[in-house]
Design a protein around this motif. Sequence first.
Motif, PDB file in Angstrom:
ATOM      1  N   LYS A  43       0.830  -1.208   0.000  1.00  8.90           N
ATOM      2  CA  LYS A  43       0.000   0.000   0.000  1.00  8.90           C
ATOM      3  C   LYS A  43       0.864   1.258   0.000  1.00  8.90           C
ATOM      4  CE  LYS A  43      -3.969   2.071   2.332  1.00  8.90           C
ATOM      5  NZ  LYS A  43      -3.442   3.438   2.340  1.00  8.90           N
ATOM      6  N   ASP A  47       0.776   3.979  -2.984  1.00  4.92           N
ATOM      7  CA  ASP A  47       0.294   5.334  -2.748  1.00  4.92           C
ATOM      8  C   ASP A  47       1.386   6.387  -2.882  1.00  4.92           C
ATOM      9  OD1 ASP A  47      -2.134   4.162  -2.311  1.00  4.92           O
ATOM     10  OD2 ASP A  47      -2.027   4.278  -0.114  1.00  4.92           O
ATOM     11  N   GLY A  52      -0.942   6.051  -6.423  1.00  6.58           N
ATOM     12  CA  GLY A  52      -2.185   5.417  -5.995  1.00  6.58           C
ATOM     13  C   GLY A  52      -2.664   4.301  -6.897  1.00  6.58           C
TER      14      GLY A  52
END
Length: 295
Positions: A43, A47, A52
Motif C-alpha cells: 500500500k 500510494d 495510488g
Amino acid sequence: MAVTLAACEVVKMVARQIEYEASAFFSILLLIVLIIFIFAAIKEYRDDMREGFIRFPKAFAAGAATIGIAFFLFFAYMLVHYQFIDKDGLDRINQNNKEIFYAKIEKDTISQSFLNQYVDGTLLLVGETKDELLAQSESGFCEDYIDSSLALITRAYRDRLLLSSTIDTNHYTYKTFPEHAQHTFFDVYQNFLSQGENQDCGLLLSQIMNNSYNKILNINILNQVYEERKSKIPSYTSIVPIALSSAFSVLLFGLFLNLFVSLYLMKKRPEETANPAEETPQTEESGEQNIENKN
C-alpha cells in the motif's frame, strides 16, 4: 516484519519456559504479522511511488521484496537467537523429534513379520521357563504331560494371534498389541486349566505359565522398534539448518499470502479500465450525425 517475528520468537520461548502450550496461537500470529506487513508495504509503495495505482506484477514484486529482506534479517536473528538466547534450543528440538517419532511408532500397525517374530519370541520364553523349572523339579513323570499341555496352549495362542482374517488396528498397533497379546496368553491358559486334567502336574504347569507370563510382561516392543528405526529420526548438530528452516517457513507463507494481498491492493489507472466495446456505439452515432450534417 523481521523485528516483529523476532519478538514473537522470544515470547514463544518464554511460553515454553512456563510450560504454556500456545503453538496454535503462534501459528495464527505468524499469519497475521505477515498479512499486516505485506499489506502495509504494498500500500505504501502504491500510494507514495505509484500515484495510488498499481498492477498485480508490481504489487507482487513489492510484497516479495519485503518478504525477501525480512527472510534474511529473520534468518540472521535466528542464528543469534539459538546461539545466545535459546541455548538449549538445539537439544530441545532433537528431543522433540524423538518424541514425535516415538508417538508415530505407537500408532503404526504392526507388520506380519514382526507379529510372527513376537509370537516366536514369546513361545521361546515359555520353552526356556519350562526347561528351568523341570530341571529344578523332582516330578520327572510330569514331563510328558507338560509337553503335551504346552503344545496345546501355544498352538491355541498362536492361532488366536496369527490366524485372524483381518488385523484389528485397535489391538494391533505397536502400543496396544503387547497388552492384547498378554491378555490372549493368559486367557488361553485359563481356558486350559478349566478342563481340570491331571491335578498332580497342574501345579508345575501353573508355575511354568505364571513365570512365562511375568517374563512376557517385561517385553517392551516399542523400545525394540524404536531402537531399530531411530537412525531415521532427524537430528541436528548445527543451529544453521534450524534457523534456516524457521526463516524459510516465513518465506513460503509470505509468498503465498502475498498473492492474495497483491490481488486485493491492485488498482489500475482509469484509462486502463476503460472498455473499448462501450466506446463503439458513440463512434458510430457521431459518424451518422456527420453524414446528416453534410446532407
